[in-house]
Design an enzyme around this catalytic site. Structure first.
Site, PDB file in Angstrom:
ATOM      1  N   SER A  70      -9.089  18.562 -78.409  1.00 30.38           N
ATOM      2  CA  SER A  70      -8.026  17.581 -78.184  1.00 30.38           C
ATOM      3  C   SER A  70      -6.682  18.079 -78.702  1.00 30.38           C
ATOM      4  O   SER A  70      -6.608  18.921 -79.606  1.00 30.38           O
ATOM      5  CB  SER A  70      -8.358  16.267 -78.897  1.00 30.38           C
ATOM      6  OG  SER A  70      -9.609  15.787 -78.497  1.00 30.38           O
TER       7      SER A  70
HETATM    8  N1  SAH Z   1     -14.096  16.834 -81.126  1.00 32.01           N
HETATM    9  C1  SAH Z   1     -13.969  18.025 -80.304  1.00 32.01           C
HETATM   10  C2  SAH Z   1     -13.503  17.684 -78.914  1.00 32.01           C
HETATM   11  C3  SAH Z   1     -14.603  17.950 -78.006  1.00 32.01           C
HETATM   12  S1  SAH Z   1     -14.485  17.442 -76.326  1.00 32.01           S
HETATM   13  C4  SAH Z   1     -13.106  19.063 -80.970  1.00 32.01           C
HETATM   14  O1  SAH Z   1     -12.508  18.781 -82.016  1.00 32.01           O
HETATM   15  O2  SAH Z   1     -13.045  20.176 -80.461  1.00 32.01           O
HETATM   16  C5  SAH Z   1     -15.902  16.393 -76.260  1.00 32.01           C
HETATM   17  C6  SAH Z   1     -17.222  17.018 -76.515  1.00 32.01           C
HETATM   18  O3  SAH Z   1     -18.205  15.990 -76.396  1.00 32.01           O
HETATM   19  C7  SAH Z   1     -17.622  18.111 -75.538  1.00 32.01           C
HETATM   20  O4  SAH Z   1     -17.921  19.287 -76.233  1.00 32.01           O
HETATM   21  C8  SAH Z   1     -18.867  17.528 -74.844  1.00 32.01           C
HETATM   22  O5  SAH Z   1     -19.831  18.495 -74.520  1.00 32.01           O
HETATM   23  C9  SAH Z   1     -19.382  16.557 -75.899  1.00 32.01           C
HETATM   24  N2  SAH Z   1     -20.258  15.473 -75.425  1.00 32.01           N
HETATM   25  C10 SAH Z   1     -20.190  14.777 -74.261  1.00 32.01           C
HETATM   26  N3  SAH Z   1     -21.156  13.859 -74.207  1.00 32.01           N
HETATM   27  C11 SAH Z   1     -21.869  13.960 -75.363  1.00 32.01           C
HETATM   28  C12 SAH Z   1     -23.002  13.286 -75.899  1.00 32.01           C
HETATM   29  N4  SAH Z   1     -23.642  12.309 -75.221  1.00 32.01           N
HETATM   30  N5  SAH Z   1     -23.461  13.650 -77.120  1.00 32.01           N
HETATM   31  C13 SAH Z   1     -22.850  14.639 -77.820  1.00 32.01           C
HETATM   32  N6  SAH Z   1     -21.785  15.328 -77.354  1.00 32.01           N
HETATM   33  C14 SAH Z   1     -21.287  14.992 -76.159  1.00 32.01           C
END
Ligand code: SAH
Length: 220
Positions: A70
Site C-alpha cells: 500500500s
Molecule cells: N499489508 C501488505 C499489503 C498487501 S496487499 C503490505 O504491507 O505489503 C494484500 C494481501 O492480502 C495480498 O498479498 C493478498 O495475497 C493477501 N490476501 C488476499 N486475500 C487473503 C486472505 N483471505 N487471507 C490472507 N491474505 C489474503
C-alpha cells in the site's frame, strides 16, 4: 567500497524522512508512535530490488503475484485509526510484503499475520526474520477464519478488500478492540470501515474511500 555500503542507507534514510514529513505529518497524522514507526521501518527493503528508488514515493507498488504494497499514507492512516498501544496484540490479514506488519510490530507487543499467496508468505516471513522482527508470527493460509488460538486481538487489520466483514474476525476481536477493513467489490473503490466492540457488540463506522486488491478465499 565501504563508502558505497554506507551511502545506500543514507540515501534511503533521507527519502524516508522526507516521505514522513510531506506524506504523513503534513496530511495530519500526529500520533508519535505511528510517525516514529514510519520513520524507522526501511520500506525500500520490502519492495522488489528494481523498485527501491520508488519505495518512498506517494503510491502503492507491485510486489509480484498481482499484489501490492500500500501507499505509505494509507499504511500510516490505517495504523493511526487502530490506535495501537504498546501492550497490544494485533492480527493482520494480508501480509503481502510484510511492511504493514513491521510498522505495527514497531508499536505493539505482538503481531500475527496471515497471507494466502504461499510465495509471498514465505518471502515476507524470511524478510521480517532477517530484519530482526521477532515479535511477528507469520502464517500461510486464508485469513477469513482469523487465528483463533491467539485470539482475542486488540487490533485487527485487513489489507485486502472484502465484500463483507468476515464474522470470525469480529468474533476474535477483544472487548474495546478495533478492526479496520476495506469493504466493497473487487477492482472498484471500496469503503474503509472501522469496527469497534463495546460490551460484546460490534459497531461499524465508515471512514473513507480506498482501493485495495481483492480478498481471496481458499476452497473449504
Ligand atoms: N499489508 C501488505 C499489503 C498487501 S496487499 C503490505 O504491507 O505489503 C494484500 C494481501 O492480502 C495480498 O498479498 C493478498 O495475497 C493477501 N490476501 C488476499 N486475500 C487473503 C486472505 N483471505 N487471507 C490472507 N491474505 C489474503
Amino acid at each position: 567500497m565501504a563508502g558505497l555500503i554506507l551511502q545506500e542507507p543514507d540515501k534511503y534514510e533521507t527519502m524516508r524522512q522526507r516521505m514522513v514529513k510531506t506524506q504523513i505529518m503534513e496530511r495530519g497524522i500526529t500520533n508519535p508512535l505511528v510517525i516514529d514507526a514510519m520513520k524507522k521501518v526501511p520500506r525500500h527493503l520490502f519492495v522488489p530490488k528494481g523498485s527501491r528508488d520508488e519505495a518512498y514515493n506517494d503510491y502503492p507498488l507491485a510486489i509480484g503475484y498481482g499484489q501490492t504494497i500500500s501507499q505509505p499514507y494509507i499504511v500510516a492512516y490505517m495504523t493511526d485509526i487502530l490506535k495501537p498501544g504498546i501492550k497490544m496484540k494485533a492480527l493482520e490479514v494480508g501480509t503481502g510484503s510484510g511492511y504493514q506488519a513491521a510498522i505495527l510490530a514497531e508499536i505493539v507487543d505482538k503481531v500475527y499475520t496471515i497471507e494466502i499467496v504461499p510465495e509471498l508468505a514465505k518471502e515476507s516471513e524470511s524478510r521480517l526474520k532477517n530484519l530482526g522482527y521477532n515479535n511477528i508470527v507469520c502464517k500461510y493460509g486464508d485469513g477469513y477464519q482469523g487465528w483463533k488460538e491467539h485470539s482475542p486481538f486488540d487490533l485487527i487489520i485487513v489489507t485486502a478488500a472484502s465484500e463483507t466483514i468476515p464474522q470470525p474476525l469480529i468474533d476474535q476481536l477483544a472487548e474495546n478492540g478495533r478492526l479496520v477493513i476495506p469493504v466493497g467489490k473487487p477492482y472498484a473503490v471500496q469503503e474503509l470501515q472501522l469496527v469497534t466492540k463495546k460490551k460484546g457488540k460490534p459497531e461499524t463506522k465508515r471512514l473513507t474511500f480506498v482501493r485495495f486488491v481483492p480478498f481471496k478465499r481458499l476452497p473449504e
